[in-house]
Design an enzyme around this catalytic site. Sequence first.
Site, PDB file in Angstrom:
ATOM      1  CB  SER A  66      -0.958  -0.002   1.182  1.00  0.00           C
ATOM      2  OG  SER A  66      -0.252  -0.142   2.395  1.00  0.00           O
ATOM      3  CG  HIS A 115      -3.784  -1.072  -2.291  1.00  0.00           C
ATOM      4  ND1 HIS A 115      -4.178   0.246  -2.364  1.00  0.00           N
ATOM      5  CD2 HIS A 115      -3.558  -1.320  -0.977  1.00  0.00           C
ATOM      6  CE1 HIS A 115      -4.173   0.779  -1.150  1.00  0.00           C
ATOM      7  NE2 HIS A 115      -3.802  -0.150  -0.297  1.00  0.00           N
ATOM      8  CE  LYS A 160      -7.403  -0.071   0.289  1.00  0.00           C
ATOM      9  NZ  LYS A 160      -7.590   1.137   1.080  1.00  0.00           N
TER      10      LYS A 160
HETATM   11  C1  LIG Z   1      -3.429  -3.436   2.260  1.00  0.00           C
HETATM   12  C2  LIG Z   1      -4.633  -2.963   3.026  1.00  0.00           C
HETATM   13  N1  LIG Z   1      -5.307  -3.846   3.777  1.00  0.00           N
HETATM   14  C3  LIG Z   1      -6.387  -3.482   4.489  1.00  0.00           C
HETATM   15  C4  LIG Z   1      -6.843  -2.182   4.481  1.00  0.00           C
HETATM   16  C5  LIG Z   1      -8.033  -1.798   5.323  1.00  0.00           C
HETATM   17  O1  LIG Z   1      -9.165  -1.675   4.537  1.00  0.00           O
HETATM   18  P1  LIG Z   1     -10.429  -0.803   4.976  1.00  0.00           P
HETATM   19  O2  LIG Z   1     -10.179   0.584   4.543  1.00  0.00           O
HETATM   20  O3  LIG Z   1     -11.552  -1.443   4.234  1.00  0.00           O
HETATM   21  O4  LIG Z   1     -10.586  -0.953   6.449  1.00  0.00           O
HETATM   22  C6  LIG Z   1      -6.197  -1.239   3.698  1.00  0.00           C
HETATM   23  C7  LIG Z   1      -6.684   0.160   3.659  1.00  0.00           C
HETATM   24  O5  LIG Z   1      -6.010   1.113   3.515  1.00  0.00           O
HETATM   25  C8  LIG Z   1      -5.052  -1.631   2.957  1.00  0.00           C
HETATM   26  O6  LIG Z   1      -4.375  -0.741   2.224  1.00  0.00           O
END
Ligand SMILES: Cc1ncc(COP(=O)(O)O)c(C=O)c1O
Length: 393
Positions: free
Chosen positions: A182, A210, A241
Site C-alpha cells: 500500500s 489494492h 478501493k
Molecule cells: C493493504 C490494506 N489492507 C487493508 C486495508 C483496510 O481496509 P479498509 O479501509 O476497508 O478498512 C487497507 C486500507 O487502507 C489496505 O491498504
Amino acid sequence: MNLLEKSLRFTRAREAQAAGYYPFFIPIQSSSGAEVMVNGERKIMMGSNNYLGLTHHPKVLAAAESALQKYGSGCTGSRFLNGTLDLHEELETRLAHFLGKEASLVFSTGYQTNLGTVSTLINRGDYIFMDKLNHASLVDSTRLTFGTVCRYAHNDMKSLKRQLAQAPHDAGKLIVTDGVFSMEGDIVNLPEMVELAETHNADILVDDAHALGVLGEYGGGTAQHFGLGEKTTLIVATFSKSLASIGGVVAGPEPIIHYLKHHARALIFSASMPPSAIGAALAAIDVIEEEPELRAALWRNTRRMQEGLKSLGYDIGDSETPVIPVLMGDIGIMAMQWRTLFDAGVFTNPVIPPAVPHDSCRLRISMMATHTNEQIDYVLDLFAQGMKLRAAM
Ligand SMILES: Cc1ncc(COP(=O)(O)O)c(C=O)c1O
C-alpha cells in the site's frame, strides 16, 4: 503521565496547522470522483483508492439507493444475530466466485477482516510470517494472537525462507502478505512464495486491498495475475478501493470460512455492513465484469504518470501499479511540495513516519481510470516546476 498531560505534550500537529502545512483531515465539500471541492476550490483528486472511478458510476449509485430503500439505512446488529441480509449472502456467493474460491465471508471493513481472520486462525504453537511492510491492519492482527510472529524483509524470499526453515515442520504456518503493497505500489513475489510455502508446509494469505479490480485478467487480483489462485489458501480484499464502497471479505476453502463465521470476534461483535454499501459493492463487481475498458484506462493512466515522473527525475521506488510513491526523503521537502501541489489544485497524500521510516517521506499518488490526460499532464507540469525549485535550492 496522565492522559491529559500526554495529549497536551503532542504539539506537532498543532505546529503544522499554525504554519499552514497540515495535510490531514481535509474536509471535502463535494466530489465527482476525479475532482473534489475543498474550501470552495476545485482540486484534482490524486490521492484516492477509487481506482476504477466507480464511486460515481450510475449503476453503483442506483444499486446503493435501491438497497437503502429496500432494507433501510443500517442493519443494527451483528451478522451472527439479526444483521445478516440476503444481500450479504448474495455478495459472499458473488465474491467467492469472482475470487475463484469455495466460499467467502464479508466483514464491515477491510481492517476488521484482517483482524478477524488472522487472530482467529493463528493459535498458540502456530507461526505467522509477515512481510515487514504489510499493512497496519495485518500488523495489528498479530497483536491479538498467541502464535509466534516472524517478520521477514520486504518481499525478500531469501529472508522468508530463512525464517520458515527455523519453524518446526509440523507446526501450523501462515505466510501473510499484501498483494500490492500500500505504500510502495510493488507486487508480492507470489511465484517464489508459493514454492516456499509448498516446501515448508505453509498456507498463504494475500491481502488484495489494492489488487482487487486492478490486477489479473478479470480484475481478480494478485493470485489471478500470476495464475496461482489454487496455491493461495486465503484472499482478503476490501471494498473501500476499487469496489467504491466500504467492507471487506476473506475468501477460501469452505471449512475455513465456516470456522471463521463462528469464531471471528471482529465479525461476531460488530454490526454488519449497511445495505447501501452492499448494494454498491455488488454493482461494482457487475461493472468490473461488464466494463474491462475501465481497467485498461487505469493502466494507461498509471503508465503515463509513472513514465512522466521518472522522466522528470523523480524516484518512484519499485512501483508497478496505480499506487505511486513519489519519494522525497526529508519531511520538509515533502511538505513544501505537497503544499505547492495543493495550492495549484492537486490533492495528494503525504506519507510520514510512523507509516514510513524518517528518511523515506513521500507523496503517494493513486491513479484512477477516470483521470483525463489533461489532468495527468497538469500534475506532471507541477512536478516539473517542483524539480526545478529543488535544483535551485
Ligand atoms: C493493504 C490494506 N489492507 C487493508 C486495508 C483496510 O481496509 P479498509 O479501509 O476497508 O478498512 C487497507 C486500507 O487502507 C489496505 O491498504
